[in-house]
Design an enzyme around this catalytic site. Structure first.
Site, PDB file in Angstrom:
ATOM      1  CB  ILE A  46      25.224 -55.838 -32.961  1.00 18.26           C
ATOM      2  CG1 ILE A  46      25.310 -54.485 -32.235  1.00 18.26           C
ATOM      3  CG2 ILE A  46      26.226 -55.868 -34.096  1.00 18.26           C
ATOM      4  CD1 ILE A  46      26.698 -54.223 -31.587  1.00 18.26           C
ATOM      5  CB  SER A  47      20.273 -52.847 -33.846  1.00 13.21           C
ATOM      6  OG  SER A  47      19.666 -53.843 -33.052  1.00 13.21           O
TER       7      SER A  47
END
Ligand code: SAH
Length: 208
Positions: free
Chosen positions: A57-58
């Site tokens: 997840i960025s």
């Protein structure tokens, strides 16, 4: 400061992000719901975190910048490539009319869909498939968000799915990646290189 909830994360990002709508969206989406249980303690830290399938997840700051540079309008129709946890898609859904999101990893797509549905968000459509091919049935899009690195070449098929005036943000480059903002004006696409980033690759070929 290590933010412990969504509103604190938005406050933390405020010095770097001018768009109030983006900050309001960050403040209202519980990132903890999109990370594995083992990572919940760090859910609001400004870091990328591991999710299933060896993906990530960025980092929130990068997500916020990508949302900001897309200059989203409430009436926009948006394509999101690389659903992952669904966090980025959830934020896009608050800022626009409808989001179409593609993920090659079936298990991730199913989990993201569950999380987004549980949050009561009903303007996101999911597909398991190859983002390199875009979503021709729903094109053109006012904005396209690409959440995985495309290599040296900008993704031309996706640029082809931009409406006139449409914007696309994508991490471009292999050894060194930068965000690229592409804007379509009639038949021309203007491209601008923004800050350096680090994303997992946008993989070619069938999914898992
Ligand atoms: N936007 C996500 C993070 C994305 S990580 C979030 O908010 O959590 C990048 C994602 O792109 C991964 O889940 C990976 O499986 C997916 N991906 C890689 N290549 C792809 C392709 N060709 N088509 C669709 N998704 C792809």
């Amino acid at each position: 400061m290590c933010p412990r909830e969504a509103s604190q994360l938005a406050l933390f990002l405020r010095p770097a992000i001018a768009d109030e709508r983006v900050l309001a969206a960050i403040a209202s989406i519980p990132r903890e719901r999109f990370v594995p249980r083992s990572q919940r303690r760090r859910a609001y830290a400004n870091v990328a975190l591991p999710i299933a399938g060896g993906q990530t997840i960025s980092q929130p700051l990068v997500v916020a910048r990508m949302l900001e540079v897309l200059a989203l309008k409430p009436t926009d129709r948006v394509l999101d490539v690389g659903t992952g946890s669904g966090y980025h898609a959830a934020l896009l859904s608050l800022l626009t009319e409808h989001v179409w999101t593609i993920e090659r990893h079936a298990e991730l797509a199913a989990e993201a869909q569950d999380t987004i549905t549980e949050l009561g968000i009903d303007n996101v459509t999911f597909r398991v498939g190859d983002g390199w091919e875009g979503w021709p049935e729903e094109a053109p899009f006012d904005a396209i968000n690409v959440a995985a690195a495309t290599g040296e070449e900008p993704p031309r098929v996706l640029e082809g799915e931009l409406a006139d005036g449409g914007r696309m943000v994508a991490p471009v480059g292999s050894r060194e990646q930068h965000l690229m903002l592409a804007v379509r004006n009639g038949n021309r696409v203007g491209r601008r290189q923004l800050e350096a980033v680090q994303f997992v690759p946008l993989i070619h070929g069938p999914g898992e």
